[in-house]
Design an enzyme around this catalytic site. Structure first.
Site, PDB file in Angstrom:
ATOM      1  N   HIS A  61      68.250  30.055 -53.264  1.00 54.82           N
ATOM      2  CA  HIS A  61      68.296  31.637 -53.594  1.00 54.82           C
ATOM      3  C   HIS A  61      68.802  31.406 -55.065  1.00 54.82           C
ATOM      4  O   HIS A  61      69.636  30.718 -55.740  1.00 54.82           O
ATOM      5  CB  HIS A  61      69.388  32.400 -53.045  1.00 54.82           C
ATOM      6  CG  HIS A  61      70.939  32.181 -52.827  1.00 54.82           C
ATOM      7  ND1 HIS A  61      71.424  32.734 -54.093  1.00 54.82           N
ATOM      8  CD2 HIS A  61      71.456  31.353 -52.412  1.00 54.82           C
ATOM      9  CE1 HIS A  61      72.897  32.253 -53.771  1.00 54.82           C
ATOM     10  NE2 HIS A  61      73.019  31.321 -52.831  1.00 54.82           N
ATOM     11  N   GLU A 212      70.039  36.720 -51.197  1.00 54.08           N
ATOM     12  CA  GLU A 212      70.998  35.839 -50.366  1.00 54.08           C
ATOM     13  C   GLU A 212      72.462  36.511 -50.342  1.00 54.08           C
ATOM     14  O   GLU A 212      73.240  36.466 -49.528  1.00 54.08           O
ATOM     15  CB  GLU A 212      70.960  34.388 -50.746  1.00 54.08           C
ATOM     16  CG  GLU A 212      71.677  33.430 -49.789  1.00 54.08           C
ATOM     17  CD  GLU A 212      73.424  33.126 -49.833  1.00 54.08           C
ATOM     18  OE1 GLU A 212      73.920  32.812 -48.828  1.00 54.08           O
ATOM     19  OE2 GLU A 212      73.792  33.510 -51.131  1.00 54.08           O
ATOM     20  N   ASP A 233      71.745  25.039 -50.517  1.00 55.14           N
ATOM     21  CA  ASP A 233      72.878  25.905 -51.134  1.00 55.14           C
ATOM     22  C   ASP A 233      73.921  25.101 -51.496  1.00 55.14           C
ATOM     23  O   ASP A 233      73.442  24.014 -52.098  1.00 55.14           O
ATOM     24  CB  ASP A 233      73.289  27.050 -50.221  1.00 55.14           C
ATOM     25  CG  ASP A 233      73.625  28.359 -50.638  1.00 55.14           C
ATOM     26  OD1 ASP A 233      74.260  27.920 -51.682  1.00 55.14           O
ATOM     27  OD2 ASP A 233      73.264  29.385 -50.201  1.00 55.14           O
ATOM     28  N   HIS A 313      82.069  31.101 -56.277  1.00 55.46           N
ATOM     29  CA  HIS A 313      82.182  32.506 -56.572  1.00 55.46           C
ATOM     30  C   HIS A 313      83.272  32.877 -57.596  1.00 55.46           C
ATOM     31  O   HIS A 313      83.694  34.055 -57.877  1.00 55.46           O
ATOM     32  CB  HIS A 313      82.570  33.026 -55.369  1.00 55.46           C
ATOM     33  CG  HIS A 313      81.266  33.558 -54.450  1.00 55.46           C
ATOM     34  ND1 HIS A 313      81.105  34.245 -53.294  1.00 55.46           N
ATOM     35  CD2 HIS A 313      79.931  32.841 -54.323  1.00 55.46           C
ATOM     36  CE1 HIS A 313      80.033  34.414 -53.041  1.00 55.46           C
ATOM     37  NE2 HIS A 313      79.306  33.190 -53.331  1.00 55.46           N
TER      38      HIS A 313
END
Length: 340
Positions: A61, A212, A233, A313
Site C-alpha cells: 500500500h 490500507e 507490508d 507509525h
C-alpha cells in the site's frame, strides 16, 4: 534505494494518493507494463503467466498516515483530525504541509497549544490530544478569516515531512516506510522480471493499494481465479518480537488471526532453500490488505511478509539488508509452484 526515496518524498495520506499513483503509473509505463486504476484510486498491474486459470495477487500500500483540518481556530491555528492508527505524540514538533482543495500548499508545524515553557508552567503535563495539538501555519494569519483567505478549509489534507535520510551504514530513516519500502520492492521486482524476460508460472497481479491505513485497501479487484494473495507490508518490531531490521519478517498471526499455515510453511521453505534471512513473528495490533480481503469474503490463501521496521507509525527505520532479503523471497515466491 533511489526509487524508495522518490516514493517517500511524495505526500500520500490515505484519501489523497493521486500524485503518487500517477508516479507509479509512469514508472510502469517505462517498463512497458500495463496497469489500470480501480475506482478507489489504487493501481493494478498484471503479468500473464503460463497458467491463466489460477492467479496470484501481491499487494503493497502506498497510502500513509496523515491528517485533515478539523477546525480553523479563532487565532489562525488549525486543529487536526488523524488519518490512520497513530498517536498525537508521534507527530509533535513535526513539519507538515496543508494542501487546499484547489491545490495550493502551505507549510506548518504541529505543536502543543501550550508549548512555550515561558508562558505555560504545566506544559509538560498537558495531554497530547486533539484538544491541545494544533498546526502553526507559516503565513501571516491572526484569525480564522485570514486562514480562509488563503483557501484553507475544514477537510483539507495534512501530510507530514518524511525526513528521509539514508546513512552510509545502510539504514533508511523516514516516516512512511510503512509501506513505501514494500511498494519500492514490488516495483523493483516487476523491473527484474521484465529485464530478465521471465515468464511466471501463474498470471500474477500486483495491486498498489491506497486505503490500507483505513482498513480496506486490498479488499476488492481480486479476480475469481486468484488462489494466493500475499500482502507485502512491514514487520513490526518491539518487546517480545523476533523481527529485526536486517531480515524479511514472515507473519504467522496478527490481530485478524493466523495466516494460512501451508503458505507460511512454503515461504519458510523458499527462504531456507535460497539462503534468505528471515524471522517468524506475530504482530499483536496489526491488520493487512490480506486480512481485509478475507473479511470482504474472498476465498483465498492469504499470507503476509515484509522488511522489519522499527518504531512503526512514528519515527521509522529499517536497513537495506531487510529490503534485499524481502526482495529475494518475493523473487523466488512468484516463480514457485502454488498450493492447489
Amino acid at each position: 534505494m533511489k526509487l524508495l526515496e522518490d516514493l517517500l518524498r511524495i505526500p500520500s495520506p490515505s484519501g489523497n494518493t493521486y500524485e503518487i499513483i500517477s508516479f507509479i503509473e509512469d514508472y510502469l509505463k517505462e517498463l512497458k507494463i500495463e496497469s489500470k486504476r480501480n475506482r478507489k484510486g489504487g493501481l493494478i498491474a498484471t503479468l500473464k503467466g503460463r497458467d491463466s486459470l489460477h492467479h496470484r495477487m501481491l499487494t503493497a500500500h502506498v497510502d500513509t498516515l496523515g491528517a485533515m483540518v478539523k477546525e480553523i481556530k479563532g487565532d489562525g491555528r488549525l486543529k487536526l483530525d488523524l488519518i490512520g492508527g497513530f498517536k498525537f505524540n508521534s507527530i509533535e514538533g513535526e513539519y507538515c504541509t496543508i494542501e487546499t482543495s484547489s491545490g495550493f500548499k502551505y507549510s506548518g508545524t504541529i505543536l502543543m497549544h501550550q508549548t512555550s515553557v515561558h508562558v505555560y508552567k504545566d506544559a509538560d503535563k498537558k495531554e497530547r490530544n486533539q484538544e491541545n495539538m494544533e498546526i502553526r501555519i507559516d503565513e501571516k494569519v491572526h484569525s480564522a478569516e485570514d486562514v480562509r483567505a488563503l483557501g484553507i478549509e475544514v477537510g483539507d489534507f495534512v501530510s507530514f515531512d518524511p525526513r528521509v535520510e539514508m546513512t552510509p551504514s545502510g539504514f533508511i530513516k523516514s516516516r512512511h516506510l510503512d509501506d513505501k519500502a514494500s511498494v519500492a520492492i514490488l516495483l523493483q521486482l516487476l523491473k527484474r522480471i521484465q529485464t530478465e524476460n521471465i515468464t511466471l508460472p501463474y498470471t500474477t497481479h500486483i495491486l498498489i493499494s491506497n486505503n490500507e491505513e483505513i482498513g480496506y485497501g486490498g479488499n476488492s479487484n481480486i479476480t475469481p481465479e486468484t488462489v494466493e494473495f500475499l500482502a507485502v507490508d512491514m514487520g513490526a518490531m518491539g518487546d517480545g518480537q523476533s523481527t529485526d531490521e536486517y531480515t524479511v519478517s514472515i507473519c504467522t498471526k496478527d490481530a485478524s488471526g493466523p495466516y494460512h499455515y501451508e503458505l507460511r510453511k512454503r515461504l519458510v521453505k523458499l527462504a531456507q532453500e535460497n539462503g534468505i534471512q528471515y524471522k517468524l513473528d506475530i504482530y499483536p495490533f496489526y491488520g493487512s490488505d490480506a486480512s481485509a480481503a478475507l473479511r470482504a469474503g474472498h476465498d483465498i490463501i492469504h499470507g503476509l511478509i515484509g522488511p522489519g521496521i522499527d518504531s512503526s507509525h512514528a519515527f521509522e527505520r529499517t536497513h537495506q539488508q531487510a529490503l534485499e532479503q524481502t526482495a529475494q523471497l518475493l523473487y523466488y515466491y512468484v516463480q514457485s509452484e502454488m498450493i492447489l
